[in-house]
Design an enzyme around this catalytic site. Structure first.
Site, mmCIF file in Angstrom:
data_model
loop_
_atom_site.group_PDB
_atom_site.id
_atom_site.type_symbol
_atom_site.label_atom_id
_atom_site.label_comp_id
_atom_site.label_asym_id
_atom_site.label_seq_id
_atom_site.Cartn_x
_atom_site.Cartn_y
_atom_site.Cartn_z
ATOM 1 N N CYS A 167 -6.536 -7.524 -3.545
ATOM 2 C CA CYS A 167 -5.777 -8.815 -4.302
ATOM 3 C C CYS A 167 -6.166 -8.841 -5.669
ATOM 4 N N CYS A 172 -2.875 -6.964 -6.268
ATOM 5 C CA CYS A 172 -2.230 -7.818 -6.774
ATOM 6 C C CYS A 172 -2.520 -8.018 -8.444
ATOM 7 N N LYS A 175 -2.905 -5.944 -11.029
ATOM 8 C CA LYS A 175 -1.790 -4.714 -11.393
ATOM 9 C C LYS A 175 -1.016 -5.871 -12.504
ATOM 10 N N TYR A 308 4.396 2.511 -3.611
ATOM 11 C CA TYR A 308 3.639 1.209 -4.518
ATOM 12 C C TYR A 308 2.592 1.725 -5.101
ATOM 13 N N GLU A 312 3.785 2.132 -9.326
ATOM 14 C CA GLU A 312 2.604 1.174 -10.381
ATOM 15 C C GLU A 312 2.240 0.988 -11.274
ATOM 16 N N HIS A 580 24.422 -19.493 -15.412
ATOM 17 C CA HIS A 580 24.837 -18.742 -16.684
ATOM 18 C C HIS A 580 23.880 -18.758 -17.750
ATOM 19 N N GLU A 585 22.982 -14.107 -11.138
ATOM 20 C CA GLU A 585 24.546 -14.958 -11.006
ATOM 21 C C GLU A 585 25.094 -14.002 -10.464
HETATM 22 P P1 FAD Z 1 -8.358 -7.068 1.448
HETATM 23 O O1 FAD Z 1 -8.120 -7.926 0.914
HETATM 24 O O2 FAD Z 1 -9.007 -5.704 1.513
HETATM 25 O O3 FAD Z 1 -10.077 -8.164 2.190
HETATM 26 C C1 FAD Z 1 -11.085 -7.525 2.906
HETATM 27 C C2 FAD Z 1 -12.625 -7.195 2.230
HETATM 28 O O4 FAD Z 1 -13.266 -7.328 3.077
HETATM 29 C C3 FAD Z 1 -12.956 -6.718 0.997
HETATM 30 O O5 FAD Z 1 -13.789 -7.299 0.168
HETATM 31 C C4 FAD Z 1 -13.764 -6.037 1.735
HETATM 32 O O6 FAD Z 1 -14.787 -5.446 0.999
HETATM 33 C C5 FAD Z 1 -14.549 -6.218 2.546
HETATM 34 N N1 FAD Z 1 -14.823 -6.271 4.271
HETATM 35 C C6 FAD Z 1 -14.521 -5.094 4.556
HETATM 36 N N2 FAD Z 1 -15.372 -4.399 5.421
HETATM 37 C C7 FAD Z 1 -16.925 -5.176 5.506
HETATM 38 C C8 FAD Z 1 -17.220 -4.879 6.160
HETATM 39 N N3 FAD Z 1 -17.890 -4.668 7.607
HETATM 40 N N4 FAD Z 1 -18.408 -6.125 6.232
HETATM 41 C C9 FAD Z 1 -17.975 -6.858 5.146
HETATM 42 N N5 FAD Z 1 -17.182 -7.085 4.479
HETATM 43 C C10 FAD Z 1 -16.153 -5.868 4.837
HETATM 44 N N6 FAD Z 1 -0.175 -7.464 -2.358
HETATM 45 C C11 FAD Z 1 1.616 -8.156 -2.750
HETATM 46 O O7 FAD Z 1 1.460 -8.925 -1.284
HETATM 47 N N7 FAD Z 1 1.831 -7.787 -3.788
HETATM 48 C C12 FAD Z 1 1.601 -6.953 -4.471
HETATM 49 O O8 FAD Z 1 1.930 -7.199 -5.933
HETATM 50 C C13 FAD Z 1 0.037 -5.944 -3.936
HETATM 51 N N8 FAD Z 1 -0.007 -4.783 -5.468
HETATM 52 C C14 FAD Z 1 -1.659 -4.477 -4.359
HETATM 53 C C15 FAD Z 1 -1.606 -3.650 -5.700
HETATM 54 C C16 FAD Z 1 -2.718 -2.704 -5.131
HETATM 55 C C17 FAD Z 1 -3.870 -1.986 -6.031
HETATM 56 C C18 FAD Z 1 -3.296 -2.717 -3.704
HETATM 57 C C19 FAD Z 1 -4.520 -1.483 -3.345
HETATM 58 C C20 FAD Z 1 -2.761 -3.797 -3.436
HETATM 59 C C21 FAD Z 1 -1.504 -4.130 -3.709
HETATM 60 N N9 FAD Z 1 -1.815 -5.468 -2.227
HETATM 61 C C22 FAD Z 1 -0.482 -6.516 -2.669
HETATM 62 C C23 FAD Z 1 -2.097 -5.360 -1.186
HETATM 63 C C24 FAD Z 1 -2.766 -6.754 -1.059
HETATM 64 O O9 FAD Z 1 -3.896 -6.398 -1.656
HETATM 65 C C25 FAD Z 1 -3.283 -6.353 0.409
HETATM 66 O O10 FAD Z 1 -2.166 -6.601 1.337
HETATM 67 C C26 FAD Z 1 -4.018 -7.794 0.800
HETATM 68 O O11 FAD Z 1 -5.499 -7.668 -0.370
HETATM 69 C C27 FAD Z 1 -5.080 -7.491 2.157
HETATM 70 O O12 FAD Z 1 -5.745 -8.819 2.318
HETATM 71 P P2 FAD Z 1 -6.864 -8.648 3.820
HETATM 72 O O13 FAD Z 1 -7.728 -9.475 3.563
HETATM 73 O O14 FAD Z 1 -6.172 -8.100 4.879
HETATM 74 O O15 FAD Z 1 -8.014 -7.359 2.890
HETATM 75 P P1 NDP Z 2 1.192 3.922 0.753
HETATM 76 O O1 NDP Z 2 0.744 4.301 2.444
HETATM 77 O O2 NDP Z 2 2.520 3.414 1.235
HETATM 78 O O3 NDP Z 2 1.720 5.597 0.244
HETATM 79 C C1 NDP Z 2 1.234 6.998 0.370
HETATM 80 C C2 NDP Z 2 1.727 7.656 -0.458
HETATM 81 O O4 NDP Z 2 1.290 8.466 -0.424
HETATM 82 C C3 NDP Z 2 3.359 8.334 0.185
HETATM 83 O O5 NDP Z 2 3.943 8.571 -1.145
HETATM 84 C C4 NDP Z 2 3.004 9.517 0.552
HETATM 85 O O6 NDP Z 2 4.431 10.314 0.212
HETATM 86 C C5 NDP Z 2 1.823 10.086 -0.661
HETATM 87 N N1 NDP Z 2 0.881 10.919 0.249
HETATM 88 C C6 NDP Z 2 0.355 11.014 1.112
HETATM 89 N N2 NDP Z 2 -0.808 11.678 1.519
HETATM 90 C C7 NDP Z 2 -0.705 13.363 0.280
HETATM 91 C C8 NDP Z 2 -1.244 13.584 -0.179
HETATM 92 N N3 NDP Z 2 -2.664 14.326 0.623
HETATM 93 N N4 NDP Z 2 -0.845 14.529 -1.041
HETATM 94 C C9 NDP Z 2 0.025 13.737 -2.112
HETATM 95 N N5 NDP Z 2 0.619 12.841 -1.538
HETATM 96 C C10 NDP Z 2 0.133 12.220 0.160
HETATM 97 O O7 NDP Z 2 0.025 3.797 0.151
HETATM 98 P P2 NDP Z 2 -0.048 2.253 -1.084
HETATM 99 O O8 NDP Z 2 -0.953 3.350 -1.525
HETATM 100 O O9 NDP Z 2 1.189 3.183 -1.708
HETATM 101 O O10 NDP Z 2 0.044 1.388 -0.247
HETATM 102 C C11 NDP Z 2 0.124 0.753 0.723
HETATM 103 C C12 NDP Z 2 0.423 -0.838 0.539
HETATM 104 O O11 NDP Z 2 0.125 -1.151 -0.471
HETATM 105 C C13 NDP Z 2 1.666 -0.718 0.682
HETATM 106 O O12 NDP Z 2 2.531 -0.131 2.019
HETATM 107 C C14 NDP Z 2 1.757 -2.076 0.619
HETATM 108 O O13 NDP Z 2 2.459 -2.790 1.419
HETATM 109 C C15 NDP Z 2 0.803 -2.395 -0.089
HETATM 110 N N6 NDP Z 2 0.854 -1.965 -1.410
HETATM 111 C C16 NDP Z 2 1.676 -3.707 -2.180
HETATM 112 C C17 NDP Z 2 1.884 -3.252 -3.657
HETATM 113 C C18 NDP Z 2 3.288 -4.790 -3.862
HETATM 114 O O14 NDP Z 2 3.728 -6.138 -3.387
HETATM 115 N N7 NDP Z 2 3.789 -4.582 -5.037
HETATM 116 C C19 NDP Z 2 2.024 -3.058 -4.082
HETATM 117 C C20 NDP Z 2 0.682 -1.848 -3.913
HETATM 118 C C21 NDP Z 2 -0.019 -2.274 -2.263
HETATM 119 P P3 NDP Z 2 4.547 10.616 1.974
HETATM 120 O O15 NDP Z 2 5.848 10.302 1.458
HETATM 121 O O16 NDP Z 2 5.295 12.215 2.117
HETATM 122 O O17 NDP Z 2 3.758 10.498 3.469
#
Ligand code: FAD
Ligand code: NDP
Length: 605
Positions: A167, A172, A175, A308, A312, A580, A585
């Site tokens: 995140c 997050c 982004k 997502y 985004e 408003h 609203e």
């Molecule tokens: P993480 O935050 O991924 O933390 C896991 C940590 O463990 C990492 O630092 C990893 O390197 C470490 N790790 C892994 N294996 C090991 C190991 N064996 N030993 C030591 N360390 C290890 N969510 C939202 O709510 N709003 C958003 O706007 C949003 N935007 C997102 C945008 C993007 C591009 C992405 C990819 C995700 C987004 N998410 C968003 C999702 C959000 O980031 C995740 O849901 C959240 O970070 C999950 O937290 P976590 O603690 O499960 O894992």
């Molecule tokens: P998702 O698993 O949600 O989506 C993957 C996408 O990639 C789908 O559209 C899928 O298509 C497509 N895809 C999968 N395999 C292939 C392939 N081989 N070639 C082309 N397209 C493919 O992953 P995201 O990484 O987008 O998001 C992961 C999670 O992170 C989300 O579920 C969300 O909870 C979290 N997140 C939250 C955000 C927020 O809160 N604003 C922002 C970003 C992430 P198909 O539908 O056909 O399977």
């Protein structure tokens, strides 16, 4: 408060101790006092805190406490009229599991503790992201001895980052900041209509954006380290894996090994982006793990995937001036309301983002070095098999994320994972198939991948494990927002899911398109925004789904989610008077149903 006569000080102290089951002689600014009060709060224990710095006789009381207890410092704690001591003593009792019993009068503070097991830590957390940090800080606040292991394996491009997880570093936070950069670009365009003399060519500098975003992230990384240190959590920047059910071994960057034992474990290792198995993918492609720190402008970019992350990224890249395209294998935003998903995509297309539909990439080749390079992307239309070849500067894969459960020894200690997605299988208390090992956040099978979900689960889990609390994380009606050029926020059922559960005849959808007032003067996108409420007829029109496409949808959805979670009916939305002029609203005046008005447009106040 009137000053107490000298001879009355003893009586005052005595009365406080007699009249209150738990008394903390405290100072309002003292961090140790805060810690103690927060332990009682978390345990759900009523306590009386007398802030000695805020009353006139504080000094006299403190002198008296010295005579009475031999302790002049604060906090100075009494439970059931028995002197306990300061913060360290309280934490010691809490760690030994005796504090609750003393409060409930089942044990005297002087009674010897049962011998503690001989582990290095009460809790070891693997993963220092949203979930892991939340759980570890909460457990430490409850007096537990805690260690966190966090390690980032570099991306194929070599990108790596600091403490805080996805995140903060590659999710997050960057982004949303880049989304804001894009919104500002739009605001600059609108500004002319509002009388600002803006030059025709306003340029955006990618390198400056990256630098500012990365500086901010750096400050957050530092803040997390300090927070762990302040809470006495041991942080190890090392990759951890299980050796046996109570032991983990870790390796740091320099391959230095460390072995620690713990009574309990939380796995919060999160997910990492997946690459397709096609030539050139890892050599020339990047993912969301790289884009936010990319040191050069990405240029013309192809975002592969339609969920997502892909939408985004395509949205903010286009917004800061890069030609962007999205390659969609099947549908947009799988799992979301499909009408809303198509409106999100439609608006992006109208803004100039190209969608290459029903297509997957098959090969990436580099045809010219550079920053950015020139890449040739070959793709294949899914239905016809027809080939497409196009040049891009950057290919960003957002095709899903893989669970980080490989190579951490789970198979050897009998922690079951779902073979389909490699996520950890847990019960509703986030307990794995090993009683003392739990999992939270993205790694948890069948739950949502969102930061606030991971944070909430971590906090409640720590309280259940170490404070005897019972509250489980409620994974239902979690609001979310996709930060695309027009944001899409929702909570509850999609229309499809509602129809599937309650039957089409039993669902009424109230909806409207609308134009934010701010769009009018700048002549922007008439009726591009949209809101709908999905209601169940047989439950007096209970609102089970809230959906909005428009500016600041996240802010709006957060508030309305409370209403949906509390079981609000359509009549509750109608009896609420709007603010408003706002977009929110709109939801207080929805009177057109989809059944009778499939294309409702709003024309005025
Ligand atoms: P993480 O935050 O991924 O933390 C896991 C940590 O463990 C990492 O630092 C990893 O390197 C470490 N790790 C892994 N294996 C090991 C190991 N064996 N030993 C030591 N360390 C290890 N969510 C939202 O709510 N709003 C958003 O706007 C949003 N935007 C997102 C945008 C993007 C591009 C992405 C990819 C995700 C987004 N998410 C968003 C999702 C959000 O980031 C995740 O849901 C959240 O970070 C999950 O937290 P976590 O603690 O499960 O894992
Ligand atoms: P998702 O698993 O949600 O989506 C993957 C996408 O990639 C789908 O559209 C899928 O298509 C497509 N895809 C999968 N395999 C292939 C392939 N081989 N070639 C082309 N397209 C493919 O992953 P995201 O990484 O987008 O998001 C992961 C999670 O992170 C989300 O579920 C969300 O909870 C979290 N997140 C939250 C955000 C927020 O809160 N604003 C922002 C970003 C992430 P198909 O539908 O056909 O399977």
């Amino acid at each position: 408060m009137a000053p107490i006569e000298k001879q009355d000080v003893g009586l005052t102290v005595q009365n406080y101790i007699k009249d209150n089951s738990v008394v903390v002689f405290s100072k309002s600014f003292c961090p140790f006092c805060h810690e103690v009060k927060s332990i009682f709060q978390t345990l759900g224990v009523n306590f009386h805190a007398l802030e000695l710095d805020l009353i006139e006789d504080g000094d006299a009381i403190q002198r008296h406490l010295l005579q009475l207890t031999g302790l002049r410092t604060v906090p100075n704690i009494f439970i059931k009229q028995k002197h306990i001591g300061g913060a360290d003593k309280l934490k010691e009792l809490q760690r030994a599991g005796r504090l609750k019993q003393i409060i409930q009068g089942e044990m005297a503070p002087t009674e010897p503790a049962k011998p503690k097991t001989n582990y290095d830590y009460d809790l070891v957390v693997i993963g220092g992201g949203s979930g892991g940090l939340s759980a570890s800080k909460e457990a430490a606040s409850l007096g537990m001895k805690v260690a966190v292991f966090d390690y980032v394996i570099p991306t194929p491009l070599g990108t790596t980052w600091g403490l805080g997880g996805t995140c903060v570093n590659v999710g997050c936070i960057p982004k949303k900041l880049m989304h804001q950069a894009a919104l500002l670009g739009q605001a600059i365009k609108d500004a002319k209509s509002y009388g600002w003399e803006v030059p025709d060519n306003v340029n955006h500098k990618w390198e400056d954006l990256v630098m500012e975003v990365q500086n901010y992230i750096g400050s957050l990384n530092w803040g997390y380290r300090v927070a762990l240190r302040d809470k006495n959590v041991d942080y190890f920047n090392a990759f951890a894996s299980f050796v046996d059910p109570h032991t983990v071994k870790s390796l740091d960057k320099k391959k230095k090994e460390k072995v620690v034992t713990a009574e309990k474990f939380i796995i919060a290792t999160g997910l990492r982006p997946r690459y397709p198995d096609i030539p050139g993918a890892t050599e020339y492609g990047i993912t969301s793990d790289d884009i936010f720190s990319l040191p050069y402008p990405p240029g013309k970019t192809l975002c592969v995937g339609a969920s997502y992350v892909s939408l985004e990224c395509a949205g903010f890249l286009h917004g800061v001036g890069f030609e962007s395209a999205v390659m969609v294998r099947s549908i947009l935003l799988r799992g979301f309301d499909q009408q809303m998903a198509n409106l999100v995509g439609g608006y992006m297309e109208q803004q100039g983002i190209r969608f290459i539909k029903q297509c997957i990439p098959t090969k990436i080749e580099k045809i010219e070095d550079g920053t950015p390079p020139t890449l040739r992307v070959t793709g294949k239309y899914v239905e016809t098999g027809e080939e497409i070849i196009e040049e891009f500067n950057t290919v960003l894969f957002a095709i899903g994320r893989d669970a980080c459960t490989k190579g951490i020894g789970l198979e050897d200690i009998d922690v079951k994972i779902n073979p389909q997605n490699q996520k950890v299988i847990c019960d509703k208390s986030e307990q794995s198939t090993q009683e003392h090992i739990h999992a939270i956040g993205d790694i948890l099978d069948g739950k949502l991948e969102l930061t606030p979900v991971a944070i909430h689960a971590g906090k409640l889990l720590a309280r259940r494990l170490f404070a005897g609390r019972k509250e489980l994380t409620d994974y239902v009606n979690v609001p979310t927002t996709v930060f695309t050029p027009l944001e899409y926020g929702c909570v509850g059922f999609s229309e499809e899911a509602a129809i599937q559960k309650y039957g089409e005849e039993n669902i009424e959808v109230y909806h409207t398109h609308f134009t934010p007032l701010e769009f009018t003067v700048s002549h922007r996108d008439d009726n591009a925004c949209y809101g709908k409420l999905v209601c169940v007829k047989s439950e007096e029109m209970r609102v089970i789904g809230f959906h909005v496409l428009g500016p600041n949808a996240g802010e709006m959805t957060q508030g309305f989610a409370l209403a949906v979670k509390m079981g609000a009916k359509k009549s509750d939305f109608e009896s609420l008077i709007g603010i408003h002029p706002t977009n929110a609203e709109t939801f207080t005046t929805l009177d057109l149903t989809r059944r009778l008005n499939p294309q409702p447009k709003k024309t005025g106040c």
